[in-house]
Structures are given as structure tokens and as C-alpha cells.
Design a protein around this motif. Structure first.
Motif, short mmCIF file in Angstrom:
data_model
loop_
_atom_site.label_atom_id
_atom_site.label_comp_id
_atom_site.label_asym_id
_atom_site.label_seq_id
_atom_site.Cartn_x
_atom_site.Cartn_y
_atom_site.Cartn_z
N ALA A 1 -9.48 31.57 7.60
CA ALA A 1 -8.82 31.85 6.32
C ALA A 1 -9.28 30.86 5.25
O ALA A 1 -9.58 31.24 4.11
CB ALA A 1 -7.30 31.80 6.48
N ALA B 1 -6.95 29.80 11.27
CA ALA B 1 -6.66 29.01 10.08
C ALA B 1 -7.95 28.62 9.38
O ALA B 1 -8.06 28.73 8.15
CB ALA B 1 -5.87 27.76 10.47
N THR C 1 -1.83 31.42 11.59
CA THR C 1 -2.59 30.26 11.13
C THR C 1 -2.03 28.97 11.73
O THR C 1 -2.75 28.01 11.93
CB THR C 1 -2.59 30.14 9.59
#
Lengths: 244, 244
Positions: free
Chosen positions: B125, B122, B115
DNA sequence: CGGCCGCTTGACTATTATCAAAGATGGTGG
DNA sequence: CCACCATCTTTGATAATAGTCAAGCGGCCG
């Protein structure tokens, strides 16, 4: 039915208590202004692209999702000191002023700059969403596994706990929202909410000055109801007490 | 009752469809291994500190929260191709294998490195958590404002839509989970789930080979039920049809 | 083969929704 | 300043949905 409270800290337990949200706001909202929203006005609606985030200075905000025929779910409320709008780039729910609200604003540009530069703030924003998710899981439990009395007790205890947190009396609770907001939050009808308030009065759990001012006479019992510990003394007995 | 579907895209509508999760996984999980979990085993439980994230290769996972007395809420399911464990640093719910599962693992260290280095990952997520939140708001609606028939229809349509997405038949639906999982997901009892299946059969909406294999005979009607459009033709008429 | 587990079905109960109407409360205009 | 209207809340009567308790069926595994 008994709720384990321990896990409720899970999402944030391993991180230091976040700094005061208002401090973050003051630090980064250089460009921000102030806004006043009248009662029952929408601050944003579902599907709106997010342009600002807000710090609530005064007033109460109610988050909801609507259906065409007027059915709605109130997913939660926000109070003075809370930052709202951190969820996602497109709003997933409506934000409506329950009372007249004063809001401090921060532009999305400032917000994004802030999260880029201030790691603590970025983490705060992330944790906020995680906490929101956790809260919604808990709410699922309340809505699917609890009786009307337990739900209302849960709601009253929520307000009481918040009072405690901000230094108000935990036993004299102001209820700024209307019955319909409570009903839609608890998955009940306004009639059931009203009746349950009446049951609580009759059972000596609360006293009411008017629909917006409740005194918790027996907070322990209410807390027991709220967490589902009140075995076979639940809604049934309270209802029976009224019938007698 | 009618659900507006348009907003369902909101959280992700303004971003390009994320790259294949599996691709992300392959790219960053250099250190990762593989794990096999037997049916009804827990992959993690509520309160566990997250050590890995997983890509489901095969099998179905069920997320739940439990109460002491055995009451539980199933907040959702995950299927092959899904990445699980993205929520927060401490798990907010249990993850249980509904069937024997094969999982690919990525350590938290690798995940955090990923991430940090891959902005797209990132964002993936983050979006995942936002989408989860959105999903849970929708689920609140289903659980508080829908009848048993509507809830089950909704569930069947969810499975059907997923089938469509991954290239399986949208009308022959495999149901890997047990009745208790469905019941806890829909806020019903196993008896009501079972009865509602029977009603659907009697009404000609579905056919069943065995409890785990359902054919959608009248998908349009099911979809109408699922979105609450099926005015005054809802559970009542279906129930009446059975009685006649 | 037998026992266990999960699913289905039945009878009955109970909680809450629905429909209906009567108090409150507050704001507005005469 | 009072009356009226609109809105919100409370209360009552009734009905319907889903839960509970109980039992029977069927498949699977030891």
C-alpha cells in the motif's frame, strides 16, 4: 476558471493538525548531526538511495527532475521548518539548495526506529506523502489549465500565504529562487516569467525593489487571478494594459 | 528532448516485485462484496471519506479533479487487476467508470486490519502511493515539456506497454476512453487530440479502424516521439507531412 | 426515422516559445 | 579600488503551437 479551495484540506482535514515537525525531529534525531549546503549544491539527486532525512533550519530547497538536454521540471520548494526526504526509499527527484542551507539530519535507521515506535510520527510521515500527492494534483491543474499570468499570481500567492503562516508580512515577498527555477516550476520560460512580472508592475498589481523583492500592491486581484476567478480580466486585459 | 527511463524504477527497484495485488485482495477481503458501476458513473468523488478499497475485475476507471466551470484534469486511469483507493483517508480526486466496471470491494476496516497484520500488504500500500507520486512527477514532465504529438505518442505507448504486460498485443490498442478524457489527461483540447490522431495516420504511424481501435504501425517511431528522442522530427515534421 | 452525442475538419486567433541583444548585478583579480 | 567578466534579468521582434469558434459527419438509441 475557478478553483474550489475547500477540498484542499481533504487529505488532512480529518486528522488533528500534526505536531510541530521540528518537535518530532528533536525527539527522535538523537544520532543526527548538522549539515551546511552551499547555494546551488545538490543535497541528493534522483535515484539516490535515501540515507537520511532532513529538517531545514535555514535556506530554501528546490525539488526537480531533469532531462538529458537540460529541460527540467521543478516540482516544488521547501522552506525552513520543513522536513524533507520522507517520500520513498529511493529519491524520485533532485533536491537542490536555492540558497545556502543549514540542515539538521536524522539517519534512516533513526527514522525507521522512530516510525516504528511513535505512531504519531509514522502517521505524520504518511500524511506528508499524501499531502505531497495532493499538491502535485493541484499543480497539474495549474500547469495545464492556467495562463502565464494566473500561474505567476498563483506562485506569488503561495509565497504570500507561507509568509502569513510563519508570521511574516503577506504583502512583502522575498523571492529567493532564480527566474529559471520559477519558470521550470510554472512550466514557462524565463522570458515569459520576466515579462509577466513586468505586466504585473504595469498593471499596478505589484511593485519590485529588485528581482528578489516583490510588494503585493493588490493582493485581492492577485488572489483572484491565482484562483482563476478573474473572469475575462485575466492575462489578456493585463497584457492589453501594458500595450496601451 | 530525451527522457531518462532508468529512474522510473527507482521507487520500487529495491524491493521485490510485489505479489499479485489480486492475491492480497483475495486473502484479506473476506467481508468484501462485489459491485457493478455503469459507464460514466462516479465510484467516489473528491472529498469523500474513503469507506472501501476496490479491485477492478473488469472495466476502466478514470481519476480526475474538476473545476466549477467544467475544466478538469485527468490524473490517470486504472485497469482490470488494479487496486484503487489506496491513496488517503479522504479521496483527493474523483473516480469515474469509463466503461461499465465490475469491482470487488474491501471495507476500510478489513483493509486496516490487513495492513496491521500483513507487513507485505502494508508495504504494498505504501509503495503504491510512492509509485503514484512518482508517476505524477513524470506526468508533470509530459504536460509541461512535451508537444501535442509527443503527449499523444506517450499516451499510446502507455496503453501499448500495459497491453504487453497483461499479454495482449502491443500493437493493436483499444482505447476505451473518450476523446475528452484523453484531452484532459494530456492537457489538450479534443480538437487537438483528434487532429493529432489524424496526423499520425497521415504520417503512417498508426492506423485506425474506428476512434476506439488503433493499430501501431511504427511503434519505434512512436516510442521515440513519446520519450522526446525524436529530434527535430517531432510534431513539426509530422504536421508538415500532413500539409504536403 | 430522427435526434443526440461524439468525432473530425476547417479557418482564424492568441498565447507563449524562440532567437537575439542589451542592461544589471556581483564577484574576482589586477 | 576599479575594471572586467560571468551570470541573471529584462526587453524586443518574430514564429509556431495549440485554442477557439463553427460546421459537418456518423453512429447509436429511443
Amino acid at each position: 476558471m475557478q478553483i474550489i479551495e475547500a477540498h484542499q484540506h481533504s487529505a488532512i482535514a480529518f486528522r488533528p493538525r500534526p505536531t510541530d515537525p521540528a518537535a518530532f525531529f528533536a525527539k527522535h534525531a538523537s544520532q543526527g548531526g548538522c549539515r551546511k549546503v552551499a547555494a546551488h549544491q545538490f543535497i541528493w539527486i534522483e535515484g539516490d538511495v535515501r540515507r537520511e532525512i532532513f529538517l531545514i533550519r535555514s535556506g530554501v530547497v528546490c525539488f526537480s527532475r531533469m532531462l538529458m538536454d537540460g529541460r527540467r521540471v521543478v516540482t516544488g520548494f521547501a522552506y525552513p521548518g520543513d522536513i524533507i526526504g520522507l517520500g520513498s526509499a529511493v529519491h524520485a527527484r533532485n533536491a537542490e539548495a536555492v540558497q545556502c542551507c543549514k540542515l539538521e539530519t536524522m539517519t534512516i535507521a533513526a527514522f525507521q526506529r522512530a516510525t516504528g515506535m511513535d505512531a504519531a510520527f509514522a502517521r505524520f510521515a504518511q500524511d506528508h506523502v499524501s499531502a505531497e500527492l495532493l499538491h502535485s494534483y493541484e499543480h497539474l491543474m495549474v500547469l495545464t489549465k492556467m495562463t502565464a499570468s494566473e500561474r505567476l499570481a498563483h506562485f506569488l500567492m503561495d509565497l504570500s500565504k507561507r509568509n502569513l503562516r510563519v508570521g511574516h508580512s503577506p504583502t512583502s515577498v522575498l523571492i529567493p529562487m532564480r527566474r529559471i527555477d520559477i519558470a521550470d516550476h510554472l512550466g514557462l520560460t524565463i522570458e515569459t516569467v520576466s515579462r509577466t512580472f513586468t505586466c504585473f508592475k504595469a498593471a499596478g498589481l505589484i511593485a519590485m525593489e529588485d528581482p528578489a523583492v516583490v510588494y503585493l500592491i493588490d493582493p485581492a486581484r492577485l488572489a483572484a487571478l491565482a484562483s482563476g476567478v478573474d473572469e475575462e480580466e485575466g492575462s489578456v486585459s493585463i497584457r492589453r494594459k501594458l500595450a496601451a
